[in-house]
Design a protein around this motif. Sequence first.
Motif, PDB file in Angstrom:
ATOM      1  N   LEU A 256     -34.452   9.179   2.696  1.00  0.00           N
ATOM      2  CA  LEU A 256     -34.178   9.798   1.404  1.00  0.00           C
ATOM      3  C   LEU A 256     -34.632   8.867   0.287  1.00  0.00           C
ATOM      4  CD1 LEU A 256     -30.580  11.370   1.542  1.00  0.00           C
ATOM      5  CD2 LEU A 256     -32.765  12.573   1.328  1.00  0.00           C
ATOM      6  N   HIS A 257     -35.265   9.460  -0.727  1.00  0.00           N
ATOM      7  CA  HIS A 257     -35.633   8.723  -1.934  1.00  0.00           C
ATOM      8  C   HIS A 257     -34.659   9.139  -3.029  1.00  0.00           C
ATOM      9  CE1 HIS A 257     -38.892   7.767  -5.203  1.00  0.00           C
ATOM     10  NE2 HIS A 257     -37.896   6.885  -5.181  1.00  0.00           N
ATOM     11  N   ALA A 258     -33.907   8.174  -3.553  1.00  0.00           N
ATOM     12  CA  ALA A 258     -32.885   8.443  -4.564  1.00  0.00           C
ATOM     13  C   ALA A 258     -33.287   7.799  -5.877  1.00  0.00           C
ATOM     14  CB  ALA A 258     -31.529   7.908  -4.106  1.00  0.00           C
ATOM     15  N   GLN A 259     -33.166   8.560  -6.976  1.00  0.00           N
ATOM     16  CA  GLN A 259     -33.541   8.054  -8.288  1.00  0.00           C
ATOM     17  C   GLN A 259     -32.557   8.508  -9.353  1.00  0.00           C
ATOM     18  OE1 GLN A 259     -37.853   9.466  -8.184  1.00  0.00           O
ATOM     19  NE2 GLN A 259     -38.118   7.477  -9.180  1.00  0.00           N
ATOM     20  N   LEU A 260     -32.372   7.643 -10.348  1.00  0.00           N
ATOM     21  CA  LEU A 260     -31.579   7.978 -11.520  1.00  0.00           C
ATOM     22  C   LEU A 260     -32.025   7.057 -12.649  1.00  0.00           C
ATOM     23  CD1 LEU A 260     -29.202   9.521 -12.835  1.00  0.00           C
ATOM     24  CD2 LEU A 260     -27.726   7.629 -12.107  1.00  0.00           C
ATOM     25  N   PRO A 261     -32.667   7.586 -13.689  1.00  0.00           N
ATOM     26  CA  PRO A 261     -33.125   6.733 -14.794  1.00  0.00           C
ATOM     27  C   PRO A 261     -31.947   6.062 -15.493  1.00  0.00           C
ATOM     28  CG  PRO A 261     -34.175   8.896 -14.889  1.00  0.00           C
ATOM     29  CD  PRO A 261     -33.069   8.992 -13.877  1.00  0.00           C
ATOM     30  N   ALA A 262     -32.135   4.800 -15.854  1.00  0.00           N
ATOM     31  CA  ALA A 262     -31.119   4.085 -16.608  1.00  0.00           C
ATOM     32  C   ALA A 262     -31.260   4.398 -18.086  1.00  0.00           C
ATOM     33  CB  ALA A 262     -31.263   2.585 -16.377  1.00  0.00           C
ATOM     34  N   THR A 263     -30.148   4.687 -18.745  1.00  0.00           N
ATOM     35  CA  THR A 263     -30.188   5.003 -20.174  1.00  0.00           C
ATOM     36  C   THR A 263     -29.918   3.781 -21.040  1.00  0.00           C
ATOM     37  OG1 THR A 263     -27.859   5.654 -20.102  1.00  0.00           O
ATOM     38  CG2 THR A 263     -29.499   7.393 -19.780  1.00  0.00           C
ATOM     39  N   ALA A 264     -29.239   2.790 -20.483  1.00  0.00           N
ATOM     40  CA  ALA A 264     -28.947   1.565 -21.234  1.00  0.00           C
ATOM     41  C   ALA A 264     -28.985   0.382 -20.280  1.00  0.00           C
ATOM     42  CB  ALA A 264     -27.586   1.657 -21.903  1.00  0.00           C
ATOM     43  N   VAL A 265     -29.631  -0.702 -20.704  1.00  0.00           N
ATOM     44  CA  VAL A 265     -29.735  -1.890 -19.862  1.00  0.00           C
ATOM     45  C   VAL A 265     -29.238  -3.099 -20.647  1.00  0.00           C
ATOM     46  CG1 VAL A 265     -31.254  -3.385 -18.532  1.00  0.00           C
ATOM     47  CG2 VAL A 265     -31.700  -0.919 -18.608  1.00  0.00           C
ATOM     48  N   ALA A 266     -28.055  -3.579 -20.284  1.00  0.00           N
ATOM     49  CA  ALA A 266     -27.523  -4.807 -20.884  1.00  0.00           C
ATOM     50  C   ALA A 266     -27.998  -6.025 -20.104  1.00  0.00           C
ATOM     51  CB  ALA A 266     -26.003  -4.765 -20.923  1.00  0.00           C
ATOM     52  N   SER A 267     -28.082  -5.889 -18.774  1.00  0.00           N
ATOM     53  CA  SER A 267     -28.536  -6.981 -17.919  1.00  0.00           C
ATOM     54  C   SER A 267     -28.892  -6.425 -16.547  1.00  0.00           C
ATOM     55  CB  SER A 267     -27.452  -8.056 -17.773  1.00  0.00           C
ATOM     56  OG  SER A 267     -27.828  -9.026 -16.810  1.00  0.00           O
ATOM     57  N   THR A 268     -30.034  -6.847 -16.019  1.00  0.00           N
ATOM     58  CA  THR A 268     -30.421  -6.437 -14.663  1.00  0.00           C
ATOM     59  C   THR A 268     -29.807  -7.347 -13.605  1.00  0.00           C
ATOM     60  OG1 THR A 268     -32.423  -7.799 -14.746  1.00  0.00           O
ATOM     61  CG2 THR A 268     -32.627  -5.517 -15.486  1.00  0.00           C
ATOM     62  N   VAL A 269     -29.174  -8.444 -14.034  1.00  0.00           N
ATOM     63  CA  VAL A 269     -28.594  -9.402 -13.091  1.00  0.00           C
ATOM     64  C   VAL A 269     -27.489  -8.727 -12.285  1.00  0.00           C
ATOM     65  CG1 VAL A 269     -27.351 -11.569 -12.854  1.00  0.00           C
ATOM     66  CG2 VAL A 269     -29.153 -11.351 -14.579  1.00  0.00           C
ATOM     67  N   GLY A 270     -27.619  -8.749 -10.961  1.00  0.00           N
ATOM     68  CA  GLY A 270     -26.580  -8.207 -10.100  1.00  0.00           C
ATOM     69  C   GLY A 270     -26.704  -6.727  -9.798  1.00  0.00           C
ATOM     70  N   ALA A 271     -27.779  -6.082 -10.259  1.00  0.00           N
ATOM     71  CA  ALA A 271     -27.927  -4.644  -9.987  1.00  0.00           C
ATOM     72  C   ALA A 271     -28.083  -4.379  -8.495  1.00  0.00           C
ATOM     73  CB  ALA A 271     -29.117  -4.083 -10.757  1.00  0.00           C
ATOM     74  N   GLY A 272     -28.845  -5.223  -7.804  1.00  0.00           N
ATOM     75  CA  GLY A 272     -28.993  -5.061  -6.360  1.00  0.00           C
ATOM     76  C   GLY A 272     -27.679  -5.271  -5.628  1.00  0.00           C
ATOM     77  N   ASP A 273     -26.870  -6.202  -6.120  1.00  0.00           N
ATOM     78  CA  ASP A 273     -25.557  -6.440  -5.511  1.00  0.00           C
ATOM     79  C   ASP A 273     -24.643  -5.237  -5.730  1.00  0.00           C
ATOM     80  OD1 ASP A 273     -26.612  -8.957  -5.002  1.00  0.00           O
ATOM     81  OD2 ASP A 273     -25.734  -9.808  -6.821  1.00  0.00           O
ATOM     82  N   ALA A 274     -24.743  -4.629  -6.916  1.00  0.00           N
ATOM     83  CA  ALA A 274     -23.965  -3.413  -7.174  1.00  0.00           C
ATOM     84  C   ALA A 274     -24.374  -2.306  -6.216  1.00  0.00           C
ATOM     85  CB  ALA A 274     -24.148  -2.972  -8.624  1.00  0.00           C
ATOM     86  N   MET A 275     -25.668  -2.216  -5.906  1.00  0.00           N
ATOM     87  CA  MET A 275     -26.122  -1.213  -4.941  1.00  0.00           C
ATOM     88  C   MET A 275     -25.509  -1.465  -3.567  1.00  0.00           C
ATOM     89  SD  MET A 275     -29.990   0.015  -3.952  1.00  0.00           S
ATOM     90  CE  MET A 275     -30.170   0.848  -5.536  1.00  0.00           C
TER      91      MET A 275
END
Length: 317
Positions: A237-256
């Motif tokens: 499955l390919h899952a996508q959701l555009p981000a509307t606001a980006v305060a920091s990309t740090v830790g996004a992979g960990d959140a996933m």
Amino acid sequence: MKLITVTLNPAVDATVTLDRLERGYVHRAKSIRHDAGGKGVNVASCLADWGLDVAATGLLGRENAGVFEALFRAKRIEDRFVRADGATRTNIKLVDSDATTDINLPGLTATRELLTEAEATLLTLAEPGALVVLAGSLPLGCPPDHYGRLIARLQSRGVRVLLDTSGDALADALAGPALPWAIKPNRDELAEWAGQPLNTVRHIAAQAQRLREQGLGLVAVSMGEQGALFATEHGVLHAQLPATAVASTVGAGDAMVAGIAAALAEQADTERVARLAVAFAVAKLGLAGPNLPSATIVADLAERVSLRPISTPGNQA
């Protein structure tokens, strides 16, 4: 289901915000913040924000443990870290309008005694049916096969392992007789492991599915703005959701990774895993530090994630 995260090489994340980063110039920082970090710590923080009970263990330096202890108290995370003499490393993250530049400093040296104590603590926590997240790099002094040995011991106890690491630690864990139940590389880490460029979503999907067919239950691959892929026995499955606001990309992979763990704790199907994983990552982008907004916001984002199957050789979806 008992949720446990393991961080053997945690870090204090020092995030410095600049107008623009230029090599060789003196810069005046707009702001700086210090967060307890390291992949497993970030995963535990996001799981706690989602409302789940989670235990965090690994190795932590006594000299600057306060920032971690404050996080664990504030979010009611069970602190089972083994304390070591010295200070936990600092990772410097330089953030400007274009990108984030990481400078990761060396950390504590893990002695055999510390690793033995940390392993014993983990095995005490890891009851049958638990989910253990092994996350991040291995510290200095730790043999490259350490994750592989932990996976074997945990599997023998009926524990599922979600592994998020890279380089030699990932390669060794995937070469052993005991494989993790799930992994979450990003596309560059997967390409490094495969030893070949993965230039398109279809190439990444094919490699993820081939890897899954070696015996893993789930291979999730994060791809930044292109979303993420989730390969299971039922396809990709390919899952996508555009981000509307980006305060920091740090830790996004960990959140996933936290989103995957949260969905697995629900015994969810692949679609739910994909939706929650991407929603956690996008929700975290709007906040600094290893934090999620309210569960209502995350749940709304999960409903908005778009999903589509990707066909790969042997899987003509």
